[in-house]
Design a protein around this motif. Structure first.
Motif, PDB file in Angstrom:
ATOM      1  N   GLU A   1      -2.215  -6.153  -7.256  1.00 64.62           N
ATOM      2  CA  GLU A   1      -3.297  -6.266  -6.292  1.00 64.62           C
ATOM      3  C   GLU A   1      -3.273  -7.660  -5.694  1.00 64.62           C
ATOM      4  O   GLU A   1      -3.345  -8.661  -6.406  1.00 64.62           O
TER       5      GLU A   1
ATOM      6  N   TYR B   1      -3.048  -5.658   3.976  1.00 65.91           N
ATOM      7  CA  TYR B   1      -2.784  -4.752   2.857  1.00 65.91           C
ATOM      8  C   TYR B   1      -3.329  -5.332   1.558  1.00 65.91           C
ATOM      9  O   TYR B   1      -3.556  -6.532   1.443  1.00 65.91           O
ATOM     10  N   SER B   2      -3.526  -4.471   0.580  1.00 61.01           N
ATOM     11  CA  SER B   2      -4.171  -4.891  -0.674  1.00 61.01           C
ATOM     12  C   SER B   2      -3.292  -4.737  -1.916  1.00 61.01           C
ATOM     13  O   SER B   2      -3.530  -5.403  -2.918  1.00 61.01           O
TER      14      SER B   2
ATOM     15  N   ASN C   1       0.834  -1.212   0.000  1.00 60.82           N
ATOM     16  CA  ASN C   1       0.000   0.000   0.000  1.00 60.82           C
ATOM     17  C   ASN C   1       0.868   1.261   0.000  1.00 60.82           C
ATOM     18  O   ASN C   1       0.606   2.237   0.697  1.00 60.82           O
TER      19      ASN C   1
END
Length: 385
Positions: free
Chosen positions: A161, A145-146, A113
């Motif tokens: 992602e 987190y992404s 991120n």
């Protein structure tokens, strides 16, 4: 329901957990209780969020042998990101890949991120509980987190992602392979059961007695029971008889009523699955001790981890034991045992070192939640600075 379960967990951590005296005042249950009450009042609390809150509460005890989880079921699957990492300096290097095929071992994550890894180390120091980068466990942190910034082995950067996958089912490995005419390699990824190790040893009995060299690979070993590796012990020690002391593993057990009941229940489940008479006898003795000591608080178990008489064989003459910090619990004790043999040379990073507090009990709620917690502590903790 959630608040009642949490309050019971707190009571257990203050009475049944083996480290409750050593770690008195380390936790702050009021903070987490307030969070649970607010989320329940607003209707936002669910099983997954509750499990995260409890896990966060347990971090304050700084014990990797202590964890809370949602029970596995057809409806509730374990989720992860499909890879594992190990930190070196300011990067998380991909060490293995399961379901995340966009990554390869050797690739590196340089931010999550858009936050550099070194900043994340400081932010999550409480969860990491380590001072050496290579021993850190990033699995639960990555789940927060992404987006990952990835540097591949050719020097290319890309934003990725992160995807969630159903966790790949663990497949135990108990295998022996031939390295050369004089050397075998034995790989053991757990000590959950004695049966597969006994079968393997019996299958290769003649080769083990003839080969000059043996490599034992427990770099990844998820522990289990010390009974599971009994069939290996004679090959690890030299010909004749040796007295092996386990003084470093002298323990005292917190024999509360709850701990005794949970351990006896677990032992009964194990007895239903074991055919080997010798192992059944050991478990029966273990059960009898818990019955006898129930309700007595912290006590020693006579004869447990003090001294044993090891009778070994001449071959294999030389043993190399490969270890890493992914080896823990009963794996720690196996390494400790091997170090007592003059035949063994140990190579690798120190093991996980989980056994200050061990012999886990399991408390379940409504077939939804499970708390794993230690019931024993090493006596040597009383003499550490």
């Amino acid at each position: 329901m959630y608040l009642e379960i949490f309050q019971e967990i707190v009571h257990m951590m203050h009475n049944d957990y083996a480290g409750y005296i050593d770690k008195k005042g380390w936790d702050n249950p009021q903070e987490f209780e307030k969070k649970i009450m607010n989320l329940e009042y607003s209707g936002e609390l669910n099983a997954n969020l509750f499990a995260e809150i409890v896990e966060d509460y347990l971090i304050d005890f700084k014990d990797s042998h202590l964890f809370f989880q949602i029970s596995k079921s057809d409806e509730q699957k374990e989720i992860d990101y499909g890879f594992r990492v190990r930190r070196f300096e300011d990067k998380l290097y991909i060490t293995s890949v399961s379901k995340e095929q966009r990554l390869k071992p050797g690739d590196a994550i340089i931010s999550l991120n858009n936050i550099p890894i070194q900043d994340l180390v400081e932010r999550h120091q409480r969860e990491l509980m380590e001072t050496k980068a290579e021993r850190e466990d990033w699995r639960k942190i990555i789940q927060k987190y992404s987006i990952a910034e990835v540097l591949d082995t050719k020097g290319n950067k890309q934003l990725m992602e992160l995807k969630r996958y159903e966790k790949a089912e663990y497949v135990p490995e108990h295998s022996i392979t031939k390295v050369d005419s004089d050397t075998l390699c034995l790989k053991i990824t757990d000590f959950f059961s004695a049966d597969p190790i006994e079968e393997l040893v019996n299958q290769y009995k003649s080769e083990l007695k003839q080969k000059k060299n043996l490599i034992i690979d427990v770099r990844v070993n998820y522990g289990g029971s010390t009974l599971a590796y009994a069939s290996l012990e004679k090959y690890i020690f030299p010909s004749g008889s040796m007295k092996i002391d386990f003084l470093d593993y002298e323990m005292e057990f917190n024999c509360t009523d709850r701990n005794a009941e949970l351990m006896i229940e677990s032992i009964n489940d194990g007895l239903d699955k074991i055919d080997n008479e010798e192992h059944r006898k050991s478990l029966e003795q273990w059960k009898e001790t818990w019955v006898k000591k129930k309700g007595k608080g912290f006590v020693s178990f006579e004869g447990k981890f003090v001294e044993v008489d090891m009778k070994g064989l001449r071959s294999p003459e030389n043993i190399i034991l490969l270890i890493d910090n992914y080896c823990g619990s009963a794996g720690d004790i196996f390494v400790y045992l091997c170090k007592k043999s003059p035949k063994v040379i140990v190579v690798g990073r120190p093991t996980m070192g989980l056994n200050d507090y061990s012999n886990l009990a399991i408390k379940k709620w409504h077939d939804v939640f499970e708390l794993y917690y230690p019931t024993s502590r090493l006596k040597s903790l009383d003499h550490r600075g």
